[in-house]
Structures are given as C-alpha cells and as structure tokens.
Motif scaffolding. Structure first.
Motif, mmCIF file in Angstrom:
data_model
loop_
_atom_site.group_PDB
_atom_site.id
_atom_site.type_symbol
_atom_site.label_atom_id
_atom_site.label_comp_id
_atom_site.label_asym_id
_atom_site.label_seq_id
_atom_site.Cartn_x
_atom_site.Cartn_y
_atom_site.Cartn_z
ATOM 1 N N ILE A 176 -3.238 -0.193 17.264
ATOM 2 C CA ILE A 176 -3.997 -0.379 16.174
ATOM 3 C C ILE A 176 -4.235 -1.696 15.901
ATOM 4 C CG2 ILE A 176 -4.022 0.245 13.586
ATOM 5 C CD1 ILE A 176 -2.148 2.623 14.465
ATOM 6 N N THR A 177 -5.509 -2.312 15.941
ATOM 7 C CA THR A 177 -6.008 -3.541 15.616
ATOM 8 C C THR A 177 -5.757 -3.757 14.095
ATOM 9 O OG1 THR A 177 -7.332 -3.513 17.432
ATOM 10 C CG2 THR A 177 -7.687 -5.405 15.945
ATOM 11 N N ALA A 212 0.937 -1.231 -0.103
ATOM 12 C CA ALA A 212 -0.067 0.212 -0.042
ATOM 13 C C ALA A 212 0.780 1.316 -0.155
ATOM 14 C CB ALA A 212 -0.870 0.014 1.293
ATOM 15 N N GLU A 213 0.683 2.326 -0.980
ATOM 16 C CA GLU A 213 1.005 3.586 -0.792
ATOM 17 C C GLU A 213 0.030 4.525 -0.381
ATOM 18 O OE1 GLU A 213 2.353 3.832 -4.926
ATOM 19 O OE2 GLU A 213 4.262 2.701 -4.541
ATOM 20 N N ARG A 214 -1.112 4.009 -0.004
ATOM 21 C CA ARG A 214 -2.047 5.106 0.409
ATOM 22 C C ARG A 214 -2.801 4.129 1.285
ATOM 23 N NH1 ARG A 214 -7.092 5.915 -3.459
ATOM 24 N NH2 ARG A 214 -7.166 3.695 -4.079
ATOM 25 N N PHE A 215 -3.512 4.781 2.398
ATOM 26 C CA PHE A 215 -4.469 4.097 3.213
ATOM 27 C C PHE A 215 -5.812 5.095 3.097
ATOM 28 C CE2 PHE A 215 -1.154 1.694 4.765
ATOM 29 C CZ PHE A 215 -1.486 0.593 4.689
ATOM 30 N N LEU A 216 -6.867 4.633 2.935
ATOM 31 C CA LEU A 216 -8.413 5.136 2.829
ATOM 32 C C LEU A 216 -8.795 5.356 4.310
ATOM 33 C CD1 LEU A 216 -9.828 3.663 -0.220
ATOM 34 C CD2 LEU A 216 -8.461 5.834 -0.267
ATOM 35 N N ILE A 217 -9.160 6.290 4.673
ATOM 36 C CA ILE A 217 -9.656 6.383 6.315
ATOM 37 C C ILE A 217 -11.159 6.703 6.079
ATOM 38 C CG2 ILE A 217 -9.189 7.632 8.390
ATOM 39 C CD1 ILE A 217 -6.767 6.448 7.379
ATOM 40 N N TYR A 218 -11.786 5.869 6.931
ATOM 41 C CA TYR A 218 -13.089 5.614 6.904
ATOM 42 C C TYR A 218 -13.743 5.721 8.364
ATOM 43 C CZ TYR A 218 -13.781 3.807 2.190
ATOM 44 O OH TYR A 218 -14.144 3.565 0.854
ATOM 45 N N ASP A 219 -14.710 6.756 8.377
ATOM 46 C CA ASP A 219 -15.474 6.860 9.666
ATOM 47 C C ASP A 219 -16.583 6.024 9.786
ATOM 48 O OD1 ASP A 219 -16.130 7.679 12.244
ATOM 49 O OD2 ASP A 219 -16.974 9.533 11.540
ATOM 50 N N VAL A 220 -16.399 5.168 10.552
ATOM 51 C CA VAL A 220 -17.653 3.964 10.808
ATOM 52 C C VAL A 220 -18.492 4.285 12.083
ATOM 53 C CG1 VAL A 220 -18.205 1.409 10.948
ATOM 54 C CG2 VAL A 220 -16.024 2.416 9.795
ATOM 55 N N LYS A 242 -4.395 8.946 3.285
ATOM 56 C CA LYS A 242 -3.044 9.070 3.850
ATOM 57 C C LYS A 242 -2.152 8.252 2.967
ATOM 58 C CE LYS A 242 -4.413 11.105 7.760
ATOM 59 N NZ LYS A 242 -3.835 12.501 7.957
ATOM 60 N N ARG A 243 -1.183 9.045 2.221
ATOM 61 C CA ARG A 243 -0.173 8.585 1.360
ATOM 62 C C ARG A 243 0.975 8.064 2.293
ATOM 63 N NH1 ARG A 243 -1.140 7.592 -3.651
ATOM 64 N NH2 ARG A 243 -2.887 8.965 -4.388
ATOM 65 N N VAL A 244 1.442 7.092 1.975
ATOM 66 C CA VAL A 244 2.644 6.371 3.170
ATOM 67 C C VAL A 244 3.610 5.925 2.142
ATOM 68 C CG1 VAL A 244 1.142 5.900 4.783
ATOM 69 C CG2 VAL A 244 1.469 4.112 3.026
ATOM 70 N N GLU A 245 5.028 5.591 2.803
ATOM 71 C CA GLU A 245 6.069 5.027 1.931
ATOM 72 C C GLU A 245 5.756 3.559 1.980
ATOM 73 O OE1 GLU A 245 10.650 3.970 2.617
ATOM 74 O OE2 GLU A 245 9.927 5.611 3.801
ATOM 75 N N ARG A 246 5.707 2.768 1.078
ATOM 76 C CA ARG A 246 5.729 1.458 0.812
ATOM 77 C C ARG A 246 6.407 0.560 1.826
ATOM 78 N NH1 ARG A 246 5.218 -1.447 -5.059
ATOM 79 N NH2 ARG A 246 5.692 -3.327 -3.429
ATOM 80 N N TYR A 247 5.834 -0.233 2.710
ATOM 81 C CA TYR A 247 6.626 -1.253 3.810
ATOM 82 C C TYR A 247 7.420 -2.061 3.042
ATOM 83 C CZ TYR A 247 7.585 -4.227 7.581
ATOM 84 O OH TYR A 247 8.285 -4.874 8.696
ATOM 85 N N CYS A 248 6.726 -3.090 2.258
ATOM 86 C CA CYS A 248 7.688 -3.774 1.318
ATOM 87 C C CYS A 248 8.375 -3.210 0.058
ATOM 88 C CB CYS A 248 6.741 -4.975 0.787
ATOM 89 S SG CYS A 248 6.069 -5.938 2.275
ATOM 90 N N SER A 249 9.549 -2.722 0.465
ATOM 91 C CA SER A 249 10.471 -2.482 -0.743
ATOM 92 C C SER A 249 11.992 -2.925 -0.067
ATOM 93 C CB SER A 249 10.278 -1.165 -0.818
ATOM 94 O OG SER A 249 10.564 -0.356 0.327
ATOM 95 N N HIS A 257 11.547 2.230 10.035
ATOM 96 C CA HIS A 257 11.130 3.577 9.802
ATOM 97 C C HIS A 257 10.004 3.578 8.887
ATOM 98 C CE1 HIS A 257 13.395 2.289 6.067
ATOM 99 N NE2 HIS A 257 12.962 3.452 5.660
ATOM 100 N N ALA A 258 9.871 2.837 7.651
ATOM 101 C CA ALA A 258 8.482 2.732 7.147
ATOM 102 C C ALA A 258 7.506 2.494 7.991
ATOM 103 C CB ALA A 258 8.740 1.867 5.915
ATOM 104 N N LEU A 259 7.569 1.546 8.715
ATOM 105 C CA LEU A 259 6.514 1.142 9.684
ATOM 106 C C LEU A 259 5.948 2.214 10.718
ATOM 107 C CD1 LEU A 259 4.513 -1.125 10.225
ATOM 108 C CD2 LEU A 259 6.023 -2.024 11.865
ATOM 109 N N ARG A 260 7.054 2.950 11.047
ATOM 110 C CA ARG A 260 6.689 4.188 11.969
ATOM 111 C C ARG A 260 6.134 5.143 11.161
ATOM 112 N NH1 ARG A 260 11.447 2.547 13.909
ATOM 113 N NH2 ARG A 260 12.952 4.019 12.622
ATOM 114 N N GLY A 261 6.332 5.484 10.024
ATOM 115 C CA GLY A 261 5.708 6.375 9.142
ATOM 116 C C GLY A 261 4.195 6.088 8.820
ATOM 117 N N ILE A 262 3.949 4.570 8.619
ATOM 118 C CA ILE A 262 2.886 4.429 8.421
ATOM 119 C C ILE A 262 2.014 4.791 9.824
ATOM 120 C CG2 ILE A 262 1.337 2.035 7.901
ATOM 121 C CD1 ILE A 262 3.562 1.478 5.920
ATOM 122 N N ALA A 263 2.351 4.051 10.642
ATOM 123 C CA ALA A 263 1.830 4.115 12.296
ATOM 124 C C ALA A 263 1.521 5.727 12.260
ATOM 125 C CB ALA A 263 2.577 3.720 13.246
ATOM 126 N N ASP A 264 2.329 6.674 12.123
ATOM 127 C CA ASP A 264 2.074 8.085 12.425
ATOM 128 C C ASP A 264 0.829 8.403 11.282
ATOM 129 O OD1 ASP A 264 4.011 8.189 14.197
ATOM 130 O OD2 ASP A 264 5.636 9.088 12.656
#
Length: 109
Positions: A89-90, A20-28, A39-46, A56-63
C-alpha cells in the motif's frame, strides 16, 4: 484503482493517519474519483503501554484497506508508512480536495 483517504469532513484530505477512525475508499478511474466505501478502524495513535508500537492496530488498518493501491493522509509517521508499503500500500502525505488530489495521484501510481 482503490485509494483510501483520511478525512475529517469528507471533502478535504485533512487528517493524520494515526488519528483516523475511518478511511474513505475511492475508486479512481481516468479523471473521476467516486466514493465507494467507508472502513472503520481502531485509531493507530493512542496510548497503550503494553503495545507501544501499536502493531495490532496497524495490522487491523492494513486488513481494512486490503485491495487499496494507496492511502492518502495529511500526515503519517515513518513507521506506519514503511509497514504499509511492505504490504503493497503506497502512502502519501498530502492535503487538498479529495477528488482532485486523487485524480492527480492516480496518474503516478
């Protein structure tokens, strides 16, 4: 509650967490899931020989996912899943239509 989704097409949960290079955020809320952000993110798998665990990529995604109660992807490795859960984050690995799936998952969160 806010839930992040990895999706290639914005309709289905159909993307691996690490791709994923982006995550869609939904309010449920109740029986409705509404897209509220992306939210745009750096790919974790590279490949990165200097940082093989990609901390560092995982911290960026978590942020980027801060404030989200959960992240939903088609697949996720044990390491990123465990690290995200340590941050409150579950993680869910499921597939299906985004809105209907999120409404069902929200019932167990």
């Amino acid at each position: 509650m806010l839930i992040a989704v990895a999706s290639k097409d914005g309709k289905e949960i159909n993307q691996h967490f690490g791709h994923a290079e982006r995550f869609l955020i939904y309010d449920v809320e109740q029986d409705e899931a509404k897209l509220v952000d992306e939210k745009r993110v750096e790919r974790y798998c590279s490949f990165d020989p200097e940082n093989p665990l990609r901390g560092h990529a995982l911290r960026g995604i978590a942020d980027a996912l801060q404030g989200c109660r959960a992240v939903v992807t088609a697949q996720m490795g044990e390491h990123p899943q465990g690290e995200l859960e340590k941050l409150g984050i579950t993680a869910f690995a499921v597939s299906g239509p985004i809105k209907a799936t999120l409404v069902e998952l929200a019932k167990i969160l």
